[in-house]
Design a protein around this motif. Structure first.
Motif, PDB file in Angstrom:
ATOM      1  N   TYR A 163       0.828  -1.206   0.000  1.00 25.30           N
ATOM      2  CA  TYR A 163       0.000   0.000   0.000  1.00 25.30           C
ATOM      3  C   TYR A 163       0.863   1.258   0.000  1.00 25.30           C
ATOM      4  CZ  TYR A 163      -3.989   2.984   1.183  1.00 25.30           C
ATOM      5  OH  TYR A 163      -4.971   3.946   1.163  1.00 25.30           O
ATOM      6  N   ARG A 164       1.947   1.227   0.768  1.00 26.33           N
ATOM      7  CA  ARG A 164       2.838   2.385   0.799  1.00 26.33           C
ATOM      8  C   ARG A 164       3.617   2.539  -0.502  1.00 26.33           C
ATOM      9  NH1 ARG A 164       8.172   1.970   4.292  1.00 26.33           N
ATOM     10  NH2 ARG A 164       8.521   0.545   2.529  1.00 26.33           N
ATOM     11  N   ASP A 165       4.205   1.418  -0.983  1.00 23.18           N
ATOM     12  CA  ASP A 165       5.122   1.495  -2.116  1.00 23.18           C
ATOM     13  C   ASP A 165       4.419   1.593  -3.472  1.00 23.18           C
ATOM     14  OD1 ASP A 165       7.035   1.251  -0.191  1.00 23.18           O
ATOM     15  OD2 ASP A 165       7.479  -0.860  -0.600  1.00 23.18           O
ATOM     16  N   LYS A 166       3.221   0.996  -3.596  1.00 22.09           N
ATOM     17  CA  LYS A 166       2.534   0.973  -4.886  1.00 22.09           C
ATOM     18  C   LYS A 166       1.429   2.028  -5.004  1.00 22.09           C
ATOM     19  CE  LYS A 166       4.680  -2.636  -6.585  1.00 22.09           C
ATOM     20  NZ  LYS A 166       5.524  -2.562  -7.821  1.00 22.09           N
ATOM     21  N   ILE A 167       0.873   2.457  -3.861  1.00 19.39           N
ATOM     22  CA  ILE A 167      -0.277   3.365  -3.897  1.00 19.39           C
ATOM     23  C   ILE A 167       0.058   4.739  -3.309  1.00 19.39           C
ATOM     24  CG2 ILE A 167      -2.682   3.680  -3.255  1.00 19.39           C
ATOM     25  CD1 ILE A 167      -2.161   1.251  -5.096  1.00 19.39           C
ATOM     26  N   LEU A 168       0.421   4.769  -2.032  1.00 14.78           N
ATOM     27  CA  LEU A 168       0.556   6.053  -1.347  1.00 14.78           C
ATOM     28  C   LEU A 168       1.683   6.917  -1.904  1.00 14.78           C
ATOM     29  CD1 LEU A 168      -0.117   5.082   2.387  1.00 14.78           C
ATOM     30  CD2 LEU A 168      -1.680   6.064   0.702  1.00 14.78           C
ATOM     31  N   GLU A 169       2.884   6.357  -1.988  1.00 11.67           N
ATOM     32  CA  GLU A 169       4.015   7.179  -2.411  1.00 11.67           C
ATOM     33  C   GLU A 169       3.958   7.557  -3.892  1.00 11.67           C
ATOM     34  OE1 GLU A 169       7.591   5.283  -1.118  1.00 11.67           O
ATOM     35  OE2 GLU A 169       7.339   5.919   0.962  1.00 11.67           O
ATOM     36  N   PRO A 170       3.745   6.606  -4.824  1.00  4.81           N
ATOM     37  CA  PRO A 170       3.779   6.994  -6.245  1.00  4.81           C
ATOM     38  C   PRO A 170       2.492   7.641  -6.748  1.00  4.81           C
ATOM     39  CG  PRO A 170       3.450   4.634  -6.062  1.00  4.81           C
ATOM     40  CD  PRO A 170       3.651   5.137  -4.662  1.00  4.81           C
ATOM     41  N   LEU A 176      -0.361  14.991  -4.378  1.00  6.42           N
ATOM     42  CA  LEU A 176       0.040  16.015  -3.419  1.00  6.42           C
ATOM     43  C   LEU A 176       1.121  16.925  -3.996  1.00  6.42           C
ATOM     44  CD1 LEU A 176       0.170  13.875  -0.160  1.00  6.42           C
ATOM     45  CD2 LEU A 176      -1.474  15.664  -0.691  1.00  6.42           C
ATOM     46  N   ARG A 177       2.081  16.325  -4.685  1.00  5.27           N
ATOM     47  CA  ARG A 177       3.161  17.124  -5.264  1.00  5.27           C
ATOM     48  C   ARG A 177       2.653  18.047  -6.362  1.00  5.27           C
ATOM     49  NH1 ARG A 177       5.760  12.173  -4.127  1.00  5.27           N
ATOM     50  NH2 ARG A 177       5.275  11.305  -6.191  1.00  5.27           N
ATOM     51  N   LYS A 178       1.538  17.679  -6.987  1.00  4.80           N
ATOM     52  CA  LYS A 178       0.928  18.548  -8.004  1.00  4.80           C
ATOM     53  C   LYS A 178       0.112  19.671  -7.383  1.00  4.80           C
ATOM     54  CE  LYS A 178      -1.239  16.595 -11.374  1.00  4.80           C
ATOM     55  NZ  LYS A 178      -2.148  15.652 -12.092  1.00  4.80           N
ATOM     56  N   GLY A 198      -3.153  -0.706  12.988  1.00  6.19           N
ATOM     57  CA  GLY A 198      -3.133   0.700  13.369  1.00  6.19           C
ATOM     58  C   GLY A 198      -2.634   0.935  14.783  1.00  6.19           C
ATOM     59  N   GLN A 199      -2.618  -0.113  15.595  1.00  6.96           N
ATOM     60  CA  GLN A 199      -2.159   0.011  16.973  1.00  6.96           C
ATOM     61  C   GLN A 199      -0.665  -0.273  17.117  1.00  6.96           C
ATOM     62  OE1 GLN A 199      -4.689  -2.635  19.168  1.00  6.96           O
ATOM     63  NE2 GLN A 199      -6.586  -1.662  18.470  1.00  6.96           N
ATOM     64  N   LYS A 200      -0.048  -0.749  16.055  1.00 10.42           N
ATOM     65  CA  LYS A 200       1.378  -1.070  16.124  1.00 10.42           C
ATOM     66  C   LYS A 200       2.219   0.200  16.041  1.00 10.42           C
ATOM     67  CE  LYS A 200       0.825  -5.641  13.982  1.00 10.42           C
ATOM     68  NZ  LYS A 200       1.201  -6.498  12.843  1.00 10.42           N
ATOM     69  N   LYS A 201       3.316   0.206  16.777  1.00 12.78           N
ATOM     70  CA  LYS A 201       4.196   1.372  16.765  1.00 12.78           C
ATOM     71  C   LYS A 201       4.903   1.521  15.422  1.00 12.78           C
ATOM     72  CE  LYS A 201       5.064   1.498  21.744  1.00 12.78           C
ATOM     73  NZ  LYS A 201       6.097   1.464  22.813  1.00 12.78           N
ATOM     74  N   LYS A 202       5.276   0.384  14.798  1.00 13.17           N
ATOM     75  CA  LYS A 202       5.984   0.448  13.517  1.00 13.17           C
ATOM     76  C   LYS A 202       5.005   0.276  12.354  1.00 13.17           C
ATOM     77  CE  LYS A 202      10.406  -1.198  15.329  1.00 13.17           C
ATOM     78  NZ  LYS A 202      11.489  -2.216  15.217  1.00 13.17           N
ATOM     79  N   ASN A 203       4.022   1.144  12.292  1.00 10.97           N
ATOM     80  CA  ASN A 203       3.037   1.114  11.206  1.00 10.97           C
ATOM     81  C   ASN A 203       3.552   2.033  10.096  1.00 10.97           C
ATOM     82  OD1 ASN A 203       0.807   1.656   9.492  1.00 10.97           O
ATOM     83  ND2 ASN A 203      -0.607   1.114  11.130  1.00 10.97           N
ATOM     84  N   ILE A 204       4.142   1.434   9.045  1.00  8.69           N
ATOM     85  CA  ILE A 204       4.807   2.229   8.007  1.00  8.69           C
ATOM     86  C   ILE A 204       3.819   3.072   7.215  1.00  8.69           C
ATOM     87  CG2 ILE A 204       6.734   0.617   7.818  1.00  8.69           C
ATOM     88  CD1 ILE A 204       5.416  -0.592   5.364  1.00  8.69           C
TER      89      ILE A 204
END
Length: 207
Positions: A163-170, A176-178, A198-204
């Protein structure tokens, strides 16, 4: 009598539905123009909580607009204004390849006909193929289909890293950058950073 096409380039006071060079005059004019809505939006964003405590009927004057509109008109316009920013998003999954169970509708006298009975084994799980994609839609907005795979997971269950690498960042990051102004609406699945993740501390994703 001149035709509509002949009058199309002349300003004779008439409006033709398909004429791009004529301004639409049908229907009731909106009491709050797009320019006025933009002023209200900037006022609410800059004043935060203090701006939102102002009664609806007093909001235009507080924002510097010299117009007379009811509080209900302002409330509906602001609600619609914020709704247009929302982009609803989710994953979708497609299956193809060897078919699994099929429902067959027979005529009554064919139910026990030997020629109409076909025995078929269920295909192995490894032979079933699935495609997984993510998309977002909103008011006057439609994203591309973003195809993804989750290694070691054939059902397409979204992971935090995918989700982070394929959706959120690119994708979302590109919006957002636009400089686009929007709200991404998502469900509370673990792959989106919700639920127990969502309760984990290391939620990337939340980071």
């Amino acid at each position: 009598m001149p035709s509509e096409m002949e009058n199309n380039g002349k300003d004779d006071g008439r409006t033709f539905h398909n004429a791009s060079n004529f301004k639409e005059t049908r229907g009731r004019k909106k009491k709050l123009t797009p320019k006025a809505l933009a002023i209200l939006e900037r006022f609410l964003e800059s004043n935060g909580f203090d701006g939102r405590t102002i009664p609806w009927e007093g909001l235009p004057r507080a924002a510097g607009l010299d117009i007379e509109v009811s509080g209900e008109t302002v409330r509906r316009a602001v609600k619609e204004m914020h709704f247009r920013k929302i982009r609803f998003s989710d994953e979708c999954h497609f299956g193809f390849g060897p078919q699994g169970k099929l429902w067959v509708i027979r005529r009554p006298w064919e139910r026990h006909c030997p020629d109409c009975i076909i025995e078929k084994e269920e295909p192995a799980e490894k032979d079933k193929k699935r495609l997984h994609c993510w998309a977002a839609v909103g008011y006057n907005f439609k994203s591309d289909l973003i195809w993804y795979n989750v290694p070691g997971n054939n059902n397409g269950k979204m992971s935090l890293q995918i989700y982070r690498d394929k959706i959120l960042e690119p994708v979302v990051g590109h919006w957002l950058r636009k400089g686009e102004d929007f709200i991404v609406e998502e469900d509370n699945s673990s792959g989106h950073g919700g639920g127990r993740n969502g309760q984990k501390k290391k939620n990337i994703v939340k980071q």
